[in-house]
Design a protein around this motif. Structure first.
Motif, PDB file in Angstrom:
ATOM      1  N   ILE A   3      -0.971  60.130  33.058  1.00 38.49           N
ATOM      2  CA  ILE A   3      -0.574  60.563  31.717  1.00 38.49           C
ATOM      3  C   ILE A   3       0.285  61.817  31.794  1.00 38.49           C
ATOM      4  CG2 ILE A   3      -1.464  61.558  29.567  1.00 38.49           C
ATOM      5  CD1 ILE A   3      -3.660  59.458  29.636  1.00 38.49           C
ATOM      6  N   PHE A   4      -0.019  62.713  32.734  1.00 36.07           N
ATOM      7  CA  PHE A   4       0.785  63.922  32.918  1.00 36.07           C
ATOM      8  C   PHE A   4       2.228  63.555  33.274  1.00 36.07           C
ATOM      9  CE2 PHE A   4       2.465  67.272  35.670  1.00 36.07           C
ATOM     10  CZ  PHE A   4       2.359  68.366  34.816  1.00 36.07           C
ATOM     11  N   VAL A   5       2.394  62.678  34.253  1.00 34.69           N
ATOM     12  CA  VAL A   5       3.737  62.254  34.674  1.00 34.69           C
ATOM     13  C   VAL A   5       4.388  61.430  33.579  1.00 34.69           C
ATOM     14  CG1 VAL A   5       5.006  60.863  36.362  1.00 34.69           C
ATOM     15  CG2 VAL A   5       3.158  62.367  37.120  1.00 34.69           C
ATOM     16  N   TRP A   6       3.642  60.554  32.940  1.00 38.17           N
ATOM     17  CA  TRP A   6       4.161  59.706  31.866  1.00 38.17           C
ATOM     18  C   TRP A   6       4.694  60.559  30.723  1.00 38.17           C
ATOM     19  CZ3 TRP A   6       0.854  56.832  27.809  1.00 38.17           C
ATOM     20  CH2 TRP A   6       1.584  55.811  27.207  1.00 38.17           C
ATOM     21  N   GLY A   7       3.949  61.581  30.337  1.00 40.28           N
ATOM     22  CA  GLY A   7       4.406  62.477  29.283  1.00 40.28           C
ATOM     23  C   GLY A   7       5.677  63.206  29.665  1.00 40.28           C
ATOM     24  N   ALA A   8       5.757  63.641  30.921  1.00 38.51           N
ATOM     25  CA  ALA A   8       6.951  64.361  31.376  1.00 38.51           C
ATOM     26  C   ALA A   8       8.184  63.470  31.337  1.00 38.51           C
ATOM     27  CB  ALA A   8       6.725  64.896  32.790  1.00 38.51           C
ATOM     28  N   VAL A   9       8.073  62.256  31.853  1.00 44.22           N
ATOM     29  CA  VAL A   9       9.254  61.396  31.881  1.00 44.22           C
ATOM     30  C   VAL A   9       9.603  60.875  30.487  1.00 44.22           C
ATOM     31  CG1 VAL A   9       9.051  60.746  34.305  1.00 44.22           C
ATOM     32  CG2 VAL A   9       7.975  59.307  32.584  1.00 44.22           C
ATOM     33  N   SER A  10       8.598  60.682  29.633  1.00 45.88           N
ATOM     34  CA  SER A  10       8.926  60.206  28.286  1.00 45.88           C
ATOM     35  C   SER A  10       9.655  61.291  27.487  1.00 45.88           C
ATOM     36  CB  SER A  10       7.673  59.725  27.553  1.00 45.88           C
ATOM     37  OG  SER A  10       6.790  60.785  27.314  1.00 45.88           O
ATOM     38  N   TYR A  11       9.273  62.548  27.656  1.00 45.86           N
ATOM     39  CA  TYR A  11      10.023  63.618  26.996  1.00 45.86           C
ATOM     40  C   TYR A  11      11.337  63.888  27.702  1.00 45.86           C
ATOM     41  CZ  TYR A  11       6.586  64.558  23.479  1.00 45.86           C
ATOM     42  OH  TYR A  11       5.778  64.436  22.396  1.00 45.86           O
ATOM     43  N   GLY A  12      11.443  63.443  28.949  1.00 52.01           N
ATOM     44  CA  GLY A  12      12.722  63.520  29.659  1.00 52.01           C
ATOM     45  C   GLY A  12      13.788  62.673  28.986  1.00 52.01           C
ATOM     46  N   ILE A  13      13.380  61.586  28.334  1.00 52.58           N
ATOM     47  CA  ILE A  13      14.330  60.747  27.595  1.00 52.58           C
ATOM     48  C   ILE A  13      14.993  61.581  26.505  1.00 52.58           C
ATOM     49  CG2 ILE A  13      14.588  58.741  26.077  1.00 52.58           C
ATOM     50  CD1 ILE A  13      12.125  57.536  27.547  1.00 52.58           C
ATOM     51  N   TYR A  14      14.189  62.327  25.771  1.00 54.60           N
ATOM     52  CA  TYR A  14      14.698  63.188  24.702  1.00 54.60           C
ATOM     53  C   TYR A  14      15.632  64.248  25.280  1.00 54.60           C
ATOM     54  CZ  TYR A  14      14.687  66.805  21.104  1.00 54.60           C
ATOM     55  OH  TYR A  14      15.055  67.752  20.191  1.00 54.60           O
ATOM     56  N   THR A  15      15.191  64.907  26.334  1.00 52.65           N
ATOM     57  CA  THR A  15      15.988  65.969  26.947  1.00 52.65           C
ATOM     58  C   THR A  15      17.320  65.440  27.448  1.00 52.65           C
ATOM     59  OG1 THR A  15      13.948  67.077  27.608  1.00 52.65           O
ATOM     60  CG2 THR A  15      15.969  67.754  28.731  1.00 52.65           C
ATOM     61  N   MET A  16      17.287  64.314  28.130  1.00 57.31           N
ATOM     62  CA  MET A  16      18.539  63.751  28.670  1.00 57.31           C
ATOM     63  C   MET A  16      19.463  63.292  27.541  1.00 57.31           C
ATOM     64  SD  MET A  16      18.208  64.391  31.772  1.00 57.31           S
ATOM     65  CE  MET A  16      19.778  63.729  32.229  1.00 57.31           C
ATOM     66  N   ALA A  17      18.906  62.787  26.461  1.00 53.96           N
ATOM     67  CA  ALA A  17      19.738  62.366  25.328  1.00 53.96           C
ATOM     68  C   ALA A  17      20.420  63.567  24.675  1.00 53.96           C
ATOM     69  CB  ALA A  17      18.896  61.606  24.313  1.00 53.96           C
ATOM     70  N   ILE A  18      19.694  64.682  24.551  1.00 57.42           N
ATOM     71  CA  ILE A  18      20.293  65.898  23.986  1.00 57.42           C
ATOM     72  C   ILE A  18      21.393  66.421  24.902  1.00 57.42           C
ATOM     73  CG2 ILE A  18      19.798  68.346  23.520  1.00 57.42           C
ATOM     74  CD1 ILE A  18      19.011  66.607  21.223  1.00 57.42           C
ATOM     75  N   ILE A  19      21.173  66.379  26.213  1.00 50.82           N
ATOM     76  CA  ILE A  19      22.195  66.807  27.166  1.00 50.82           C
ATOM     77  C   ILE A  19      23.429  65.926  27.037  1.00 50.82           C
ATOM     78  CG2 ILE A  19      22.754  66.898  29.633  1.00 50.82           C
ATOM     79  CD1 ILE A  19      19.815  67.821  30.059  1.00 50.82           C
ATOM     80  N   GLU A  20      23.227  64.616  26.958  1.00 47.63           N
ATOM     81  CA  GLU A  20      24.348  63.684  26.817  1.00 47.63           C
ATOM     82  C   GLU A  20      25.107  63.940  25.518  1.00 47.63           C
ATOM     83  OE1 GLU A  20      25.006  58.888  26.700  1.00 47.63           O
ATOM     84  OE2 GLU A  20      23.330  59.686  27.864  1.00 47.63           O
ATOM     85  N   LEU A  21      24.392  64.228  24.459  1.00 48.74           N
ATOM     86  CA  LEU A  21      25.020  64.554  23.180  1.00 48.74           C
ATOM     87  C   LEU A  21      25.904  65.784  23.321  1.00 48.74           C
ATOM     88  CD1 LEU A  21      24.974  63.837  20.056  1.00 48.74           C
ATOM     89  CD2 LEU A  21      23.233  65.612  19.874  1.00 48.74           C
ATOM     90  N   GLY A  22      25.381  66.815  23.991  1.00 47.59           N
ATOM     91  CA  GLY A  22      26.151  68.039  24.189  1.00 47.59           C
ATOM     92  C   GLY A  22      27.362  67.848  25.077  1.00 47.59           C
ATOM     93  N   GLU A  23      27.274  66.931  26.042  1.00 48.73           N
ATOM     94  CA  GLU A  23      28.408  66.671  26.933  1.00 48.73           C
ATOM     95  C   GLU A  23      29.512  65.871  26.250  1.00 48.73           C
ATOM     96  OE1 GLU A  23      26.670  64.754  30.314  1.00 48.73           O
ATOM     97  OE2 GLU A  23      26.136  66.656  31.267  1.00 48.73           O
ATOM     98  N   ARG A  24      29.156  65.016  25.332  1.00 48.64           N
ATOM     99  CA  ARG A  24      30.131  64.127  24.701  1.00 48.64           C
ATOM    100  C   ARG A  24      30.839  64.731  23.505  1.00 48.64           C
ATOM    101  NH1 ARG A  24      28.052  57.967  24.607  1.00 48.64           N
ATOM    102  NH2 ARG A  24      27.628  57.806  26.824  1.00 48.64           N
ATOM    103  N   PHE A  25      30.160  65.620  22.782  1.00 48.26           N
ATOM    104  CA  PHE A  25      30.711  66.121  21.528  1.00 48.26           C
ATOM    105  C   PHE A  25      30.802  67.630  21.543  1.00 48.26           C
ATOM    106  CE2 PHE A  25      28.456  62.147  20.539  1.00 48.26           C
ATOM    107  CZ  PHE A  25      29.500  61.402  20.017  1.00 48.26           C
TER     108      PHE A  25
END
Length: 112
Positions: free
Chosen positions: A29-51
């Motif tokens: 659950i610890f690792v699962w929580g980290a990678v699931s919130y990684g989706i959010y973090t990576m999406a925000i990074i991608e948003l910042g890189e594109r726009f």
């Protein structure tokens, strides 16, 4: 990187019902929580890189709006699935959402 987080989150959804009654559930659950919130973090990074500028502000607002909509709609949906199939309804619901996101990512990569 976002796709890796998606795959690991899906793996966590599959492992949760198998590990729920073992001590291994806590590190999973610890690792699962980290990678699931990684989706959010990576999406925000991608948003910042594109726009930039006003497009970045609008994109961030849309992202935040959809995050809120998901926070409102998914808990009752997961609860309904849990009422129907039991405790495994939560990982099933989360896995289905991640699978849809993974499919959209693959389709988008093929189009672009």
């Amino acid at each position: 990187m976002r796709f890796i987080c998606l795959v690991l989150t899906l793996l966590g959804c599959l492992l949760l019902p198998l590990l729920i009654e073992t001590p291994l559930v806590w590190p999973m659950i610890f690792v699962w929580g980290a990678v699931s919130y990684g989706i959010y973090t990576m999406a925000i990074i991608e948003l910042g890189e594109r726009f930039s500028g006003s497009a970045l502000i609008a994109g961030n607002a849309a992202f935040s709006l959809m995050w809120g909509v998901g926070g409102i709609l998914v808990p009752p949906l997961a609860g309904g699935v849990m009422d129907g199939i039991g405790a495994s309804g939560l990982p099933v619901t989360l896995g289905a959402i991640c699978l849809a996101l993974a499919a959209a990512t693959v389709i988008r990569r093929r189009i672009v």
